[in-house]
Design an enzyme around this catalytic site. Structure first.
Site, PDB file in Angstrom:
ATOM      1  N   ASN A 103     -18.685  12.316   1.448  1.00 24.98           N
ATOM      2  CA  ASN A 103     -17.430  12.275   0.917  1.00 24.98           C
ATOM      3  C   ASN A 103     -16.848  13.534   0.038  1.00 24.98           C
ATOM      4  OD1 ASN A 103     -14.829  11.623   0.023  1.00 24.98           O
ATOM      5  ND2 ASN A 103     -15.039   9.505  -0.327  1.00 24.98           N
ATOM      6  N   ARG A 152     -16.737  11.819   5.726  1.00 24.33           N
ATOM      7  CA  ARG A 152     -14.677  11.638   5.516  1.00 24.33           C
ATOM      8  C   ARG A 152     -14.289  13.020   5.466  1.00 24.33           C
ATOM      9  NH1 ARG A 152     -12.862   7.807   0.896  1.00 24.33           N
ATOM     10  NH2 ARG A 152     -11.024   7.416   1.867  1.00 24.33           N
ATOM     11  N   ARG A 175       1.524   7.465  -7.851  1.00 21.56           N
ATOM     12  CA  ARG A 175       2.039   8.160  -6.909  1.00 21.56           C
ATOM     13  C   ARG A 175       3.715   6.870  -5.989  1.00 21.56           C
ATOM     14  NH1 ARG A 175      -2.078   8.373  -2.999  1.00 21.56           N
ATOM     15  NH2 ARG A 175      -3.723  10.152  -3.128  1.00 21.56           N
ATOM     16  N   GLU A 178     -16.412   1.279   2.495  1.00 20.73           N
ATOM     17  CA  GLU A 178     -15.697   2.919   3.065  1.00 20.73           C
ATOM     18  C   GLU A 178     -17.992   3.470   3.960  1.00 20.73           C
ATOM     19  OE1 GLU A 178     -11.660   4.629   2.253  1.00 20.73           O
ATOM     20  OE2 GLU A 178     -12.686   3.300   0.555  1.00 20.73           O
TER      21      GLU A 178
END
Length: 378
Positions: free
Chosen positions: A13, A72, A222, A365
């Site tokens: 990743n 990823r 965000r 993940e």
């Protein structure tokens, strides 16, 4: 994706200045090793650092046993909707998607290039964060703008956190003792980035993130959903440039913008000291989640389970209670004792008579990337 394929994957990743990695034997529950290389200025050097670490006595890994390298990749656009064996043509196509993920895709590509050079005889597989959401119906991924503009610029809902939603929704079925293709689940991936997904009999039919990871739930920095006219309003009244508004909404909003804290632990501590701003921010955060739960319940028509995952979802019982509180008429009843505290393993937190089960399931993940990579390379 079937878990019957057996192999050992090096999972990478790659960020702009760091590389997270794991080596996963898909026949075992726990990874063989987990690591992080930080302050990366050259991804080739970073990969070599990983190799040197794996070659150390006691690493628990024999590099010769690695059968595939899984990468990823943030965004697959409309070009990639499944795990993809990487060759030069695939690299070039991923590079063309950089405008959809300018902060992530160049780093993903740098890692791919470095790893392919270091492991030239192994298959390399790209696992796209958007791929799990490729099953969205047209009505779910279409934005109501001029269709020619949308088509020319790839403007549509793509969704993210796909590997997490895939793993957790499948694991929910496993924990319930049900077949994956017979249950409907809402997965709430709540971390610094946060998203919801509606999974109908093993297929994602709606998700909260959109063209980019900005849309949807309130997140650490965000804003999530917001009137799009805020952008033009700030440009006209505050003289902000497009880049300044982008920075505001992605890096200076969410919980950070409302409270000064992006970490939910700090927000909870501020609430405990009587902060009105922190309390309102928590209410905004939970209200947004609750709205998506109701929306997806309506889209699914029938709901079997809701599952919390990721850093906030797994560890913050206040958020879990706030997000689902008051939904008893919908058949969602939390057990306060079961919900209390952090959850390091799959835990049922609803009451025995709750018509809809509520779970906390830690995401994995990297394992999902490993399983999908081994299957794609087999």
């Amino acid at each position: 994706m079937s878990v019957n394929y057996e192999g050992t994957a090096l999972v990478l990743n790659c960020g702009s200045s760091s590389i997270k990695y794991q080596v996963v034997d898909t026949t075992r529950e726990e990874p063989l090793t987990v690591g992080l290389v930080e302050r990366v200025t050259n991804h080739s050097e970073g990969v070599q650092t990983i190799i040197a670490s794996l070659e150390q006595p006691g690493s628990g890994v024999d590099i010769a046993d690695i059968t595939v390298v899984g990468h990823r990749v943030l965004h697959g656009g409309e070009e990639f909707s499944a795990p993809t064996i990487i060759d030069d043509a695939v690299e070039r196509t991923i590079a063309l998607l950089a405008p959809l993920g300018p902060l992530h895709i160049p780093a993903n590509l740098a890692g791919i290039n470095a790893a392919r050079a270091a492991f030239p005889n192994l298959p390399h597989v790209a696992i796209f964060d958007t791929a799990f959401h490729s099953t969205l119906p047209e009505a779910a991924y279409t934005y109501a703008i001029d269709r020619r503009v949308a088509a020319e610029h790839g403007v549509r809902r793509y969704g993210f956190h796909g590997t997490s939603h895939s793993y957790v929704s499948r694991e929910t079925a496993k924990q319930m003792g049900r077949s994956y293709d017979e249950i409907n689940t809402i997965v709430l991936h709540l971390g610094n980035g946060a998203s919801a997904a509606a999974v109908q009999r093993g297929r994602c039919v709606d998700t909260s993130m959109g063209l980019t990871p900005l849309e949807g739930l309130v997140m650490g920095t965000r804003s999530g959903d917001i009137d799009p006219a805020v952008v033009t309003h700030l440009a006209r009244t505050a003289g902000m440039t497009v880049d300044e508004v982008d920075t505001l909404l992605n890096r200076q909003s969410g919980m950070l913008g409302m409270t000064g804290y992006s970490d939910m632990r700090d927000v909870n501590a501020a609430i405990a000291t009587g902060s009105h701003e922190a309390k309102v921010a928590m209410d905004v955060y939970c209200r947004r989640i609750r709205g998506y739960v109701g929306q997806y319940y309506a889209q699914l028509g029938h709901l079997d389970a809701i599952t919390f995952t990721a850093g906030v979802g797994e560890n913050d019982h206040v958020v879990r209670a706030g997000a689902l509180g008051g939904l008893e008429e919908m058949g969602i009843v939390l057990d306060p004792d079961r919900n209390a505290g952090r959850k390091k393993e799959a835990t049922l937190i609803s009451t025995d008579d709750s018509r809809i089960q509520v779970w906390v399931i830690p995401t994995n993940e990297e394992r999902e990337i490993a399983v999908q990579s081994v299957a794609a390379a087999s």
